[in-house]
Design an enzyme around this catalytic site. Structure first.
Site, PDB file in Angstrom:
ATOM      1  N   LYS A  37     -18.038  28.770 -28.212  1.00  0.00           N
ATOM      2  CA  LYS A  37     -18.476  28.180 -26.952  1.00  0.00           C
ATOM      3  C   LYS A  37     -17.784  28.740 -25.714  1.00  0.00           C
ATOM      4  O   LYS A  37     -16.593  29.022 -25.714  1.00  0.00           O
ATOM      5  CB  LYS A  37     -18.248  26.662 -26.964  1.00  0.00           C
ATOM      6  CG  LYS A  37     -19.129  25.891 -27.919  1.00  0.00           C
ATOM      7  CD  LYS A  37     -20.618  26.024 -27.626  1.00  0.00           C
ATOM      8  CE  LYS A  37     -21.055  25.230 -26.416  1.00  0.00           C
ATOM      9  NZ  LYS A  37     -20.959  23.785 -26.631  1.00  0.00           N
ATOM     10  N   ASN A  81      -1.379  -2.196  13.113  1.00  0.00           N
ATOM     11  CA  ASN A  81      -2.839  -2.087  13.158  1.00  0.00           C
ATOM     12  C   ASN A  81      -3.292  -0.829  13.890  1.00  0.00           C
ATOM     13  O   ASN A  81      -4.267  -0.187  13.486  1.00  0.00           O
ATOM     14  CB  ASN A  81      -3.437  -3.332  13.824  1.00  0.00           C
ATOM     15  CG  ASN A  81      -3.181  -4.586  13.003  1.00  0.00           C
ATOM     16  OD1 ASN A  81      -2.650  -4.497  11.897  1.00  0.00           O
ATOM     17  ND2 ASN A  81      -3.535  -5.734  13.541  1.00  0.00           N
ATOM     18  N   SER A  99     -14.382  25.317 -26.545  1.00  0.00           N
ATOM     19  CA  SER A  99     -14.511  24.079 -27.306  1.00  0.00           C
ATOM     20  C   SER A  99     -13.384  24.009 -28.322  1.00  0.00           C
ATOM     21  O   SER A  99     -12.955  25.026 -28.855  1.00  0.00           O
ATOM     22  CB  SER A  99     -15.865  24.072 -28.027  1.00  0.00           C
ATOM     23  OG  SER A  99     -15.814  23.230 -29.159  1.00  0.00           O
ATOM     24  N   HIS A 109     -40.963  21.828  -9.453  1.00  0.00           N
ATOM     25  CA  HIS A 109     -41.101  20.964 -10.649  1.00  0.00           C
ATOM     26  C   HIS A 109     -40.488  21.610 -11.879  1.00  0.00           C
ATOM     27  O   HIS A 109     -40.946  21.366 -12.993  1.00  0.00           O
ATOM     28  CB  HIS A 109     -42.574  20.649 -10.942  1.00  0.00           C
ATOM     29  CG  HIS A 109     -43.356  20.192  -9.745  1.00  0.00           C
ATOM     30  ND1 HIS A 109     -43.450  18.872  -9.363  1.00  0.00           N
ATOM     31  CD2 HIS A 109     -44.055  20.907  -8.815  1.00  0.00           C
ATOM     32  CE1 HIS A 109     -44.185  18.786  -8.276  1.00  0.00           C
ATOM     33  NE2 HIS A 109     -44.556  20.007  -7.918  1.00  0.00           N
ATOM     34  N   GLU A 113     -20.042  21.585 -14.140  1.00  0.00           N
ATOM     35  CA  GLU A 113     -20.320  20.209 -14.585  1.00  0.00           C
ATOM     36  C   GLU A 113     -19.386  19.216 -13.898  1.00  0.00           C
ATOM     37  O   GLU A 113     -19.791  18.118 -13.513  1.00  0.00           O
ATOM     38  CB  GLU A 113     -20.153  20.108 -16.100  1.00  0.00           C
ATOM     39  CG  GLU A 113     -21.209  20.905 -16.854  1.00  0.00           C
ATOM     40  CD  GLU A 113     -20.879  20.999 -18.332  1.00  0.00           C
ATOM     41  OE1 GLU A 113     -20.855  19.977 -19.014  1.00  0.00           O
ATOM     42  OE2 GLU A 113     -20.617  22.125 -18.811  1.00  0.00           O
ATOM     43  N   ASN A 146     -18.149  27.213 -21.998  1.00  0.00           N
ATOM     44  CA  ASN A 146     -18.834  26.140 -21.266  1.00  0.00           C
ATOM     45  C   ASN A 146     -18.603  26.224 -19.752  1.00  0.00           C
ATOM     46  O   ASN A 146     -17.501  26.542 -19.314  1.00  0.00           O
ATOM     47  CB  ASN A 146     -18.350  24.780 -21.758  1.00  0.00           C
ATOM     48  CG  ASN A 146     -18.680  24.553 -23.226  1.00  0.00           C
ATOM     49  OD1 ASN A 146     -19.720  24.993 -23.698  1.00  0.00           O
ATOM     50  ND2 ASN A 146     -17.790  23.890 -23.934  1.00  0.00           N
ATOM     51  N   SER A 177       0.829  -1.210   0.000  1.00  0.00           N
ATOM     52  CA  SER A 177       0.000   0.000   0.000  1.00  0.00           C
ATOM     53  C   SER A 177       0.862   1.259   0.000  1.00  0.00           C
ATOM     54  O   SER A 177       0.346   2.367   0.016  1.00  0.00           O
ATOM     55  CB  SER A 177      -0.924   0.006   1.229  1.00  0.00           C
ATOM     56  OG  SER A 177      -0.169  -0.111   2.421  1.00  0.00           O
TER      57      SER A 177
HETATM   58  N1  ARG Z   1      -0.900  -1.240   5.511  1.00  0.00           N
HETATM   59  C1  ARG Z   1      -1.758  -1.840   6.490  1.00  0.00           C
HETATM   60  C2  ARG Z   1      -3.170  -1.224   6.391  1.00  0.00           C
HETATM   61  O1  ARG Z   1      -3.288  -0.128   5.964  1.00  0.00           O
HETATM   62  C3  ARG Z   1      -1.240  -1.627   7.838  1.00  0.00           C
HETATM   63  C4  ARG Z   1      -1.632  -2.673   8.791  1.00  0.00           C
HETATM   64  C5  ARG Z   1      -1.110  -3.971   8.415  1.00  0.00           C
HETATM   65  N2  ARG Z   1      -1.267  -4.916   9.437  1.00  0.00           N
HETATM   66  C6  ARG Z   1      -1.135  -6.223   9.207  1.00  0.00           C
HETATM   67  N3  ARG Z   1      -1.272  -6.988  10.193  1.00  0.00           N
HETATM   68  N4  ARG Z   1      -0.878  -6.698   8.002  1.00  0.00           N
HETATM   69  O2  ARG Z   1      -4.157  -1.852   6.732  1.00  0.00           O
END
Ligand code: ARG
Length: 459
Positions: free
Chosen positions: A282, A109, A276, A155, A289, A284, A22
């Site tokens: 145009k 966590n 445009s 309406h 939007e 716009n 991530s």
């Molecule tokens: N990158 C993880 C998340 O955003 C962090 C926690 C990961 N914990 C684990 N036990 N794999 O959820």
């Protein structure tokens, strides 16, 4: 090898590493991660888990890493999995053994939750500032257009005359509630999960009050398992974002049709429109939007998170890593949309000469005639029917209600005459709507004053 590789005989497969990582989207929280770690190690020293020297080495290392990342010198790779491990690995690489103590009495966590809450609190403050700026502009415009009469629709049909200031103040109320919702969400989110660890707390004698205070939270969260496993604060924030984007999107929709050739109600500054590539004439209303379009993205982000959570047992599940992309996307989209809308609004003027042309269409004063008749003793339901017939007659003659003469009126009902109909000029209709919350300029000015006092109370 990953920091957790002890029990493994083999390294992760290359594509697993990519899929698992991530870091490419959670690195946006690097500052919060470093702040969290500094507070954590400060507390670890205070309770005697690390020495002063170790603490200082760790803090110095973290500050250097902060610089490296801020200056774009950090090289994030999927090997590091996420921002938490990237920073910890880099720290160990820089300072050696002391760095290995940072993760005592902590888990990713709880760590990712501290980071997310801190990041979102910062974004909430930015969004609140944008919303308040929007409210300022609305008040300014409402004041400017407090006496300017336009068409009120239901309406999408001509309904009753209103003032433009009145319509502005309708939106003011919506955004005020958006601010209030945001404040309430902030307050519920303002508890620190750090020290919840993986799910069950720790045997170390940590002091969660200290870390919570150092990181600017109101208090530590109450239950470790809840702290690492719920994302309701994020869902709540995305709900707020969705509601507020819906408000923006509705107004943006009005901008689009007000700006059409058919309406020509408004003139949006060139700098907030686009042209445009093929049609040279145009101009716009793309910003309006796009706000409408981006609203749908924010709704999607909310639904993604609701769906993500619905089948997950306690406590942490890796699914939760997928909470971030949509969340970060939504808060920034919301912030930018409020900002763009405010500036567009500030740079838009109403074309009163054009609006004037619509005021004698669609019998905007019909309700006022019925109210006058009712005030002259005809029960409202009967008056309503009489005016309906007046409208029919006026349509047949191609005239306005005020142009029906006594003979015509008496043909409809012998009790009717011009005097009973009274002054039904558009101005009089608007000025008369003095009921609390009504459209009369004097009443709108009261709403503006009250709105201004609310804004000032927040300064
Ligand atoms: N990158 C993880 C998340 O955003 C962090 C926690 C990961 N914990 C684990 N036990 N794999 O959820």
């Amino acid at each position: 090898m990953a920091l957790w590789a002890g029990r493994f005989k083999k390294d992760m497969d290359g594509i697993v590493k990519e899929y698992n990582a991530s870091i490419h989207f959670d690195n946006i929280m690097f500052n919060e991660d470093i702040e969290g770690s500094i507070a954590h190690v400060t507390m670890l020293e205070a309770v005697g888990i690390v020495t002063k020297t170790e603490r200082d080495q760790i803090i110095t290392g973290l500050e250097e890493i902060r610089q490296e990342i801020a200056e774009g010198r950090a090289d994030f790779s999927s090997d590091d999995e996420d921002i938490h491990m990237a920073i910890e690995s880099r720290l160990i690489e820089k300072i050696g053994d002391a760095g290995k103590k940072l993760h005592t009495a902590r888990s990713r966590n709880d760590q990712c939750q501290v980071d997310a809450r801190m990041y979102l609190k910062k974004k909430i403050s930015e969004i609140a500032r944008e919303l308040l700026e929007l409210e300022e502009i609305i008040l300014k415009k409402a004041d400017k257009y407090a006496d300017c009469i336009s068409v009120g629709f239901t309406h999408m049909q001509h309904a009753q005359p209103i003032t433009i200031g009145f319509m502005f103040m309708a939106y003011f109320q919506m955004f005020r509630r958006d601010v209030e919702r945001l404040t309430a969400t902030y307050e519920r989110m303002d508890y620190c999960p750090l020290g919840a660890c993986a799910l069950a707390g720790t045997t170390f004698p940590i002091d969660r009050g200290t870390t919570s205070e150092l990181l600017g939270f109101r208090a530590p969260t109450e239950n470790a398992m809840d702290s690492v496993s719920d994302r309701d604060y994020a869902i709540e924030l995305l709900s707020n974002a969705s509601i507020s984007m819906m408000h923006l999107s509705r107004w943006a929709e009005e901008f689009v049709w007000w700006n059409s050739t058919e309406f020509s109600y408004i003139d949006i500054d060139d700098s907030y429109c686009t042209g445009s590539s093929i049609m040279p004439q145009k101009k716009n209303p793309d910003m309006a939007e796009l706000i409408r379009g981006k609203c749908s993205r924010v709704y999607g982000d909310l639904f993604q998170l609701l769906a993500l959570m619905k089948g997950t047992p306690l406590a942490y599940n890796k699914d939760f890593q997928e909470d971030k992309l949509g969340l970060f996307d939504a808060v920034e989209t919301w912030r930018a949309s409020v900002q763009i809308f405010s500036h567009m609004l500030d740079r838009t003027e109403f074309r009163m000469d054009e609006i004037q042309k619509f005021l004698d269409k669609g019998f905007l004063n019909a309700t006022d005639v019925a109210e006058h008749l009712a005030q002259n003793g005809i029960p409202f339901r009967e008056a309503h029917n009489i005016v309906g017939r007046m409208v029919q007659m006026a349509e047949e003659h191609g005239c306005q209600l005020e142009e029906l003469d006594d003979t015509m009126l008496q043909e409809i009902d012998p009790r009717l005459n011009r005097d009973m109909v009274g002054d039904i000029s558009i101005e009089n209709c608007v000025n008369g709507r003095m009921s609390y919350g009504g459209t009369a300029p004097a009443e709108v000015r009261r709403q503006i004053d009250k709105g201004r006092r609310w804004l000032e109370s927040l300064r």
